[in-house]
Design a protein around this motif. Structure first.
Motif, PDB file in Angstrom:
ATOM      1  N   TYR A  37       0.844  -1.205   0.000  1.00 28.68           N
ATOM      2  CA  TYR A  37       0.000   0.000   0.000  1.00 28.68           C
ATOM      3  C   TYR A  37       0.871   1.243   0.000  1.00 28.68           C
ATOM      4  O   TYR A  37       2.023   1.211   0.440  1.00 28.68           O
ATOM      5  CB  TYR A  37      -0.973  -0.004   1.184  1.00 28.68           C
ATOM      6  CG  TYR A  37      -0.371   0.360   2.529  1.00 28.68           C
ATOM      7  CD1 TYR A  37       0.360  -0.578   3.262  1.00 28.68           C
ATOM      8  CD2 TYR A  37      -0.542   1.636   3.075  1.00 28.68           C
ATOM      9  CE1 TYR A  37       0.905  -0.256   4.497  1.00 28.68           C
ATOM     10  CE2 TYR A  37      -0.014   1.963   4.306  1.00 28.68           C
ATOM     11  CZ  TYR A  37       0.709   1.026   5.009  1.00 28.68           C
ATOM     12  OH  TYR A  37       1.248   1.355   6.226  1.00 28.68           O
ATOM     13  N   PHE A  38       0.304   2.315  -0.528  1.00 29.25           N
ATOM     14  CA  PHE A  38       1.021   3.585  -0.576  1.00 29.25           C
ATOM     15  C   PHE A  38       0.049   4.714  -0.303  1.00 29.25           C
ATOM     16  O   PHE A  38      -1.060   4.740  -0.834  1.00 29.25           O
ATOM     17  CB  PHE A  38       1.677   3.788  -1.952  1.00 29.25           C
ATOM     18  CG  PHE A  38       2.673   4.913  -1.969  1.00 29.25           C
ATOM     19  CD1 PHE A  38       3.966   4.705  -1.512  1.00 29.25           C
ATOM     20  CD2 PHE A  38       2.316   6.171  -2.435  1.00 29.25           C
ATOM     21  CE1 PHE A  38       4.897   5.742  -1.512  1.00 29.25           C
ATOM     22  CE2 PHE A  38       3.241   7.208  -2.434  1.00 29.25           C
ATOM     23  CZ  PHE A  38       4.536   6.991  -1.978  1.00 29.25           C
ATOM     24  N   ILE A 141       5.642   8.885   7.810  1.00 28.93           N
ATOM     25  CA  ILE A 141       6.898   8.351   8.320  1.00 28.93           C
ATOM     26  C   ILE A 141       6.887   6.837   8.163  1.00 28.93           C
ATOM     27  O   ILE A 141       5.915   6.168   8.516  1.00 28.93           O
ATOM     28  CB  ILE A 141       7.212   8.774   9.777  1.00 28.93           C
ATOM     29  CG1 ILE A 141       8.599   8.229  10.168  1.00 28.93           C
ATOM     30  CG2 ILE A 141       6.141   8.313  10.754  1.00 28.93           C
ATOM     31  CD1 ILE A 141       9.200   8.885  11.388  1.00 28.93           C
ATOM     32  N   THR A 145      13.968   8.217   7.537  1.00 29.19           N
ATOM     33  CA  THR A 145      15.051   8.900   6.810  1.00 29.19           C
ATOM     34  C   THR A 145      14.704  10.360   6.529  1.00 29.19           C
ATOM     35  O   THR A 145      15.522  11.251   6.737  1.00 29.19           O
ATOM     36  CB  THR A 145      15.339   8.178   5.467  1.00 29.19           C
ATOM     37  OG1 THR A 145      15.403   6.790   5.729  1.00 29.19           O
ATOM     38  CG2 THR A 145      16.624   8.651   4.841  1.00 29.19           C
TER      39      THR A 145
HETATM   40  P1  OMP Z   1      10.954   7.449   5.487  1.00 26.86           P
HETATM   41  O1  OMP Z   1      11.991   8.458   5.093  1.00 26.86           O
HETATM   42  O2  OMP Z   1      11.389   6.030   5.287  1.00 26.86           O
HETATM   43  O3  OMP Z   1      10.389   7.702   6.869  1.00 26.86           O
HETATM   44  O4  OMP Z   1       9.761   7.587   4.443  1.00 26.86           O
HETATM   45  C1  OMP Z   1       8.913   8.711   4.457  1.00 26.86           C
HETATM   46  C2  OMP Z   1       8.752   9.301   3.065  1.00 26.86           C
HETATM   47  O5  OMP Z   1       8.403   8.295   2.110  1.00 26.86           O
HETATM   48  C3  OMP Z   1       7.632  10.282   2.995  1.00 26.86           C
HETATM   49  O6  OMP Z   1       8.077  11.607   3.198  1.00 26.86           O
HETATM   50  C4  OMP Z   1       7.046  10.076   1.609  1.00 26.86           C
HETATM   51  O7  OMP Z   1       7.679  10.929   0.673  1.00 26.86           O
HETATM   52  C5  OMP Z   1       7.349   8.651   1.228  1.00 26.86           C
HETATM   53  N1  OMP Z   1       6.199   7.693   1.362  1.00 26.86           N
HETATM   54  C6  OMP Z   1       4.895   8.112   1.098  1.00 26.86           C
HETATM   55  O8  OMP Z   1       4.654   9.233   0.651  1.00 26.86           O
HETATM   56  N2  OMP Z   1       3.840   7.268   1.358  1.00 26.86           N
HETATM   57  C7  OMP Z   1       3.982   5.996   1.804  1.00 26.86           C
HETATM   58  O9  OMP Z   1       2.979   5.282   2.023  1.00 26.86           O
HETATM   59  C8  OMP Z   1       5.306   5.530   2.024  1.00 26.86           C
HETATM   60  C9  OMP Z   1       6.400   6.352   1.754  1.00 26.86           C
HETATM   61  C10 OMP Z   1       7.720   5.719   1.802  1.00 26.86           C
HETATM   62  O10 OMP Z   1       8.447   5.795   0.779  1.00 26.86           O
HETATM   63  O11 OMP Z   1       8.027   5.066   2.805  1.00 26.86           O
END
Ligand code: OMP
Length: 241
Positions: A37-38, A141, A145
């Motif tokens: 899921y996204f 989150i 990262t």
């Molecule tokens: P982390 O840096 O791994 O915490 O991932 C967070 C970032 O991933 C967010 O700022 C989003 O840009 C992107 N993301 C989404 O937008 N939606 C999701 O469901 C999952 C992510 C993701 O890549 O983990």
């Protein structure tokens, strides 16, 4: 049946479902994890949806600050580029509508992805972060990262992150060394990315919803296969705290 989920969260989740903000399939995440899921906050691009998401953020921020009286009043609502930009601007407006006395003196601010070398120059648009208490607003989150990059950026600009608010906390464990090096999960339990941020930087955090809320709303409504894949993924990456 009674629900333990507050009404504004359910309303927010319903907007997410109706706008297809939540999509199902196979997605490679920023962390390299393969997710079924996204959540795409960029889909909140009409005025009713922008209003729905900013209202949900504003309520979350107000209750977050009132339940953490040790957090100093923010001077800045900072939205990291790109998705944080519209979120910071629209949420600050909504906060001002709800509580003008508190929020009239708060500014928005965001970073440029590429620094500008002419005109006013610099890497920040909006209020300067120097010497300021900064509340960060971001979309999602997962492994933490993005927030680490933002904490570094705010510090470099002379500000202090006093809180961190997201729309969706996926409640995933932080990556272990093997996952960071080879992209392979070792199956060990680990604390959540948000929990780790709290511990490492002393920054308090909040989310409008978590992936638990998401599943609660989906159950009985969404596609069985989607839910099954979502639960399998969660069993693998769910944080231990
Ligand atoms: P982390 O840096 O791994 O915490 O991932 C967070 C970032 O991933 C967010 O700022 C989003 O840009 C992107 N993301 C989404 O937008 N939606 C999701 O469901 C999952 C992510 C993701 O890549 O983990």
């Amino acid at each position: 049946t009674t629900s333990i989920i507050p009404a504004y969260k359910t309303a927010f989740l319903q907007s997410c479902l109706s706008a297809n903000v939540l999509t199902f399939g196979t997605f490679t995440l920023k962390s390299g994890r393969q997710s079924p899921y996204f959540f795409n906050a960029g889909s909140f691009h009409t005025s009713p949806l922008l209003s729905a998401i900013s209202t949900a953020y504003a309520h979350t921020i107000i209750s977050f600050l009132s339940s953490h009286p040790s957090i100093p009043k923010p001077d800045i609502l900072f939205g990291p580029a790109y998705k944080g930009i519209s979120l910071a601007c629209s949420t600050l407006l909504e906060l001002y509508r709800l509580d003008p006395q508190t929020w009239s003196s708060v500014s928005y601010s965001f970073n440029r992805k590429e620094a500008k070398d002419h005109g006013e120059g610099g890497g920040i648009v909006g209020a300067s972060l120097k010497g300021k208490n900064v509340l960060v607003i971001d979309d999602v989150i997962t492994a933490g990262t993005a927030i680490r990059e933002t904490i570094r950026l705010v510090a470099k600009e002379g500000g202090k992150v006093v809180g961190f608010v997201v729309a969706l906390d996926r409640v995933e464990k932080m990556p272990g060394p093997r996952e960071e090096e080879e992209g392979v999960d070792d199956g060990e339990p680990r604390m959540s990315a948000l929990g780790q941020i709290k511990r490492e930087f002393g920054v308090q955090t909040a989310s409008i919803v978590t992936s638990d809320d998401l599943i609660a709303v989906l159950r009985g409504k969404g596609d069985e296969g989607d839910i099954k894949r979502l639960e399998e993924y969660r069993r693998r990456y769910l944080a231990s705290d």
